[in-house]
Design an enzyme around this catalytic site. Structure first.
Site, PDB file in Angstrom:
ATOM      1  N   GLY A  40      28.736  69.688  73.030  1.00 13.01           N
ATOM      2  CA  GLY A  40      28.490  68.521  72.171  1.00 13.01           C
ATOM      3  C   GLY A  40      27.714  67.467  72.921  1.00 13.01           C
ATOM      4  N   ASN A  41      27.596  66.289  72.356  1.00 11.25           N
ATOM      5  CA  ASN A  41      26.910  65.197  73.062  1.00 11.25           C
ATOM      6  C   ASN A  41      27.527  63.851  72.701  1.00 11.25           C
ATOM      7  OD1 ASN A  41      25.408  64.080  70.694  1.00 11.25           O
ATOM      8  ND2 ASN A  41      24.502  66.122  70.719  1.00 11.25           N
ATOM      9  N   ASN A  42      26.981  62.806  73.307  1.00  8.45           N
ATOM     10  CA  ASN A  42      27.592  61.471  73.212  1.00  8.45           C
ATOM     11  C   ASN A  42      27.264  60.689  71.956  1.00  8.45           C
ATOM     12  OD1 ASN A  42      29.046  61.368  75.532  1.00  8.45           O
ATOM     13  ND2 ASN A  42      27.359  60.629  76.795  1.00  8.45           N
ATOM     14  N   SER A  43      26.514  61.252  71.042  1.00 10.05           N
ATOM     15  CA  SER A  43      26.093  60.463  69.875  1.00 10.05           C
ATOM     16  C   SER A  43      27.305  60.011  69.056  1.00 10.05           C
ATOM     17  CB  SER A  43      25.168  61.317  69.008  1.00 10.05           C
ATOM     18  OG  SER A  43      24.934  60.660  67.793  1.00 10.05           O
ATOM     19  N   ALA A  56      21.583  63.532  66.942  1.00 11.84           N
ATOM     20  CA  ALA A  56      21.338  64.103  68.262  1.00 11.84           C
ATOM     21  C   ALA A  56      21.626  65.601  68.130  1.00 11.84           C
ATOM     22  CB  ALA A  56      22.246  63.456  69.285  1.00 11.84           C
TER      23      ALA A  56
END
Ligand code: CTP
Length: 396
Positions: A205-208, A274
């Site tokens: 996943g990512n920080n968005s 993102a």
């Protein structure tokens, strides 16, 4: 100029409504006033009758010479209804369709857009019942201008205070300015991060946070657009708005499918999501177990589809596509390359090396083919969203 009906309900902030009414009139709007019995405990109806040169509606059973019943007539006349201040009681009535006095009956009979400006004690504002009612109103498409933190009538500072009259007038003005710009336009907006499964319990996943995309969806809906909000993993609340159609997705492939489907009938796409660039070549169908003495794990990843590029390449007609560029270095050089390679009409470039994810503010530069870059100053994501929507409205 617009016919505005101002509803004044019981609360100490009722006196500030006089300044709101006077300033709206100064701007050229026609204003009429409806008051509840409790409002009249704080301010007199004569004040408002004198300001508007029109009788205040405060009695459902008033005799009138007009052929139509006064509250029905006023409801039809209204092009915008504002409730200032809105008490917890009036909010509860509006949310539940209760009509047992002149104000609640008239507003229920009004089909025009409505803005509610609550003012109350902080405990009343925080009460789950009030929260539920506010959320119901927002679901019904009512705009709520949230209270601010400040000195309450109780003598201490907390959230519940009505914003100053000048801010209310500005809010109403901005609302009126924006609301027509994107009527009959459909805008697809993506938000948040995609999730690419590794095995049944883990993912990439990512920080968005989804803040920017959600702010864009709200701003587009405020401008009258029909919004398809396609969102992945987010950490902020989803908007409650009849104009926003929410579609949840997980992976980049899901997102691509939904974007392509929704974009067919849309006028514009804003890719604020993102999107993960890599996914597992093969997702394990069982939880990956550590082996004895294992110190490393190698995962084979393959590229995900580039949604922005795919949709831009297939684009026909005069549709507008806006992408983002999240960079940690060489901002403009990288963003320019994305503008070229992805075929978007605009790229909103932002430096994500410091303090952007989850933050309420950001600083962006707008890139457009054959045009000079626009460097916008640091401002709230909400404000950036509004400015992007203004830009889009001008193009459409
Ligand atoms: N984007 C997309 N599909 C992807 C990756 C990105 O549609 N698979 C979109 C994003 O939503 C954004 C724009 O492309 O609007 C740029 O995304 P960004 O993450 O900045 O760039 P990447 O394309 O991932 O390139 P890089 O990893 O080299 O920065």
């Amino acid at each position: 100029m617009v016919n505005i009906t101002t509803y004044i309900t019981g609360g100490i902030a009722a006196y500030k409504a006089a300044i709101v009414v006077r300033n709206l009139e100064k701007m050229g709007h026609k204003v009429r006033v409806v008051m509840t019995e409790n409002a009249k405990k704080f301010v007199t109806s004569q004040t408002f009758a004198a300001l508007t040169k029109y009788p205040v509606l405060d009695d459902l059973w008033l005799k009138s010479n007009e052929a139509e019943i006064p509250h029905v007539h006023l409801a039809k006349w209204t092009e915008l209804a504002i409730v200032v201040p809105a008490s917890a009681d009036f909010i509860a009535k509006m949310a539940n369709g209760i009509a047992n006095d002149a104000a609640s009956t008239t507003i229920l009979a009004t089909s025009a857009p409505k803005i509610v400006i609550p003012a109350m004690n902080d405990n009343m504002w925080e009460n789950p019942a009030t929260k539920r009612n506010i959320s119901l109103l927002m679901k019904d498409g009512v705009k709520v201008m949230p209270p601010v933190t400040g000195m309450l009538a109780e003598g201490y500072s907390a959230k519940g205070r009505m914003p100053d009259p000048e801010e209310i007038v500005k809010y109403v003005h901005d609302f009126l300015q924006n609301r027509q710009n994107l009527v009959n336009k459909k805008i697809v907006i993506t938000a948040g991060g995609t999730i690419e499964a590794i095995d049944p319990v883990r993912y990439i996943g990512n920080n968005s946070s989804g803040k920017m995309g959600i702010a864009l969806a709200r701003a587009a809906a405020d401008a009258g657009a029909d919004v398809s909000l396609i969102y992945g993993n987010i950490s902020v609340e989803l908007p409650e708005d009849n104009n926003i159609h929410k579609i949840q997705v997980t992976s980049s492939e899901d997102m691509l499918e939904k974007v392509q489907e929704e974009f067919k009938s849309a006028d514009a796409l804003i890719m604020a999501a993102a999107v993960a660039d890599w996914r597992m070549k093969e997702v394990a169908d069982h939880k990956l177990k550590k082996q004895a003495n294992q110190n490393e794990l190698q995962l084979t990843l393959v590229k995900t589809p580039d949604i922005l590029k795919a949709v831009s390449t297939q684009k026909k007609d005069n549709k507008i596509i806006i992408g983002f560029a999240a960079e940690t270095n060489n901002l403009l050089e990288n963003a320019n390359r994305k503008l070229e390679e992805k075929g978007a009409d605009y790229i909103v470039a932002n430096d994500v090396s410091k303090d952007v994810f989850g933050n309420d503010e950001d600083q962006v530069t707008i890139l457009q083919k054959n045009a000079k870059n626009q460097v916008w100053p640091r401002m709230s994501k909400q404000k950036i969203a509004q400015k992007i929507i203004d830009l889009l409205s001008n193009q459409l």
